[in-house]
Scaffold this motif. Structure first.
Motif, short mmCIF file in Angstrom:
data_model
loop_
_atom_site.label_atom_id
_atom_site.label_comp_id
_atom_site.label_asym_id
_atom_site.label_seq_id
_atom_site.Cartn_x
_atom_site.Cartn_y
_atom_site.Cartn_z
N LEU A 1 0.85 -1.19 0.00
CA LEU A 1 0.00 0.00 0.00
C LEU A 1 0.89 1.24 0.00
O LEU A 1 1.81 1.34 0.82
N VAL A 2 0.62 2.17 -0.92
CA VAL A 2 1.35 3.44 -0.93
C VAL A 2 0.34 4.59 -0.97
O VAL A 2 -0.40 4.74 -1.94
N PRO A 3 0.27 5.36 0.12
CA PRO A 3 -0.60 6.53 0.13
C PRO A 3 0.08 7.70 -0.59
O PRO A 3 1.27 7.94 -0.40
N GLY B 1 7.27 13.91 -0.42
CA GLY B 1 7.49 12.67 0.32
C GLY B 1 6.69 11.52 -0.25
O GLY B 1 7.18 10.40 -0.37
N ALA B 2 5.45 11.80 -0.64
CA ALA B 2 4.60 10.76 -1.23
C ALA B 2 5.13 10.34 -2.60
O ALA B 2 5.06 9.17 -2.97
N ILE C 1 5.33 4.71 2.95
CA ILE C 1 4.74 6.03 3.16
C ILE C 1 5.83 7.09 3.25
O ILE C 1 6.92 6.83 3.78
N GLY C 2 5.55 8.25 2.70
CA GLY C 2 6.50 9.36 2.75
C GLY C 2 6.70 9.85 4.18
O GLY C 2 5.78 9.79 5.00
N LEU D 1 7.38 0.99 5.88
CA LEU D 1 8.65 1.56 5.45
C LEU D 1 8.43 3.06 5.24
O LEU D 1 7.63 3.46 4.40
N VAL D 2 9.12 3.87 6.05
CA VAL D 2 9.04 5.32 5.92
C VAL D 2 10.12 5.74 4.93
O VAL D 2 11.30 5.51 5.16
N VAL D 3 9.69 6.34 3.84
CA VAL D 3 10.62 6.71 2.76
C VAL D 3 11.08 8.15 2.95
O VAL D 3 10.27 9.07 3.01
N ARG D 4 12.41 8.30 3.05
CA ARG D 4 13.01 9.63 3.23
C ARG D 4 13.94 10.00 2.08
O ARG D 4 14.39 11.13 1.99
#
Length: 165
Positions: A12-14, A20-21, A115-116, A144-147
């Protein structure tokens, strides 16, 4: 040395139009492709924001929904062009935090949320905490928080014009 590689089936990707998204979407495409996983893209329209407007006009929600659908169509095509075989999307209405962390995770059997690190709503983040923070604390699956970008480089989003699909 034996390496164990986690495989994910339902990602799932919001997305909300934020930088960030965008980073989370780009990485989710790569992970979905690598895992031959189903990628579900979601845009949650926070209906609580409209409850304060006394002369609420339903055309506002229609306009926001139409823009979200247009963006999601582009994201879906981009994922397919990149080689993701199983991709779809939904537009949800309500509290982004619970819809992402709980409702969709359960409904779609999500095993990874990407997620961003930061979204668009700075005011909500200041007042009641970020959606990302809530999701990392409350989701029942891996988050997974993407930075960083695809090259794992941290880029100052203020220096980059929002791609805004």
């Amino acid at each position: 040395m034996v390496m164990m590689i986690q495989e994910y089936n339902n990602i799932l990707v919001p997305v909300d139009g934020s930088y960030g998204a965008e980073l989370a979407f780009q990485k989710s495409v790569a992970v979905a492709k690598r895992n031959d996983a189903h990628l579900h893209i979601v845009h949650v329209i926070d209906t609580r924001a409209f409850q304060e407007i006394s002369s609420f006009d339903t055309s506002i929600v229609t306009d926001i929904s139409d823009k979200a659908k247009s963006n999601l169509d582009k994201y879906t095509q981009e994922a397919k062009d990149a080689g993701v075989k199983n991709v779809d999307y939904s537009i949800e209405y309500g509290s982004p935090k619970t819809i992402i962390a709980k409702d969709l995770t359960k409904e779609l059997n999500i095993d990874l949320i990407m997620i961003g690190a930061t979204g668009l709503n700075a005011v909500e983040r200041l007042l009641i905490g970020s959606v990302t923070e809530y999701v990392t604390r409350n989701a029942t699956c891996d988050v997974l928080v993407v930075r960083t970008n695809l090259k794992n480089q941290l880029i100052d989003s203020k220096k980059i014009k929002n791609k805004n699909h």
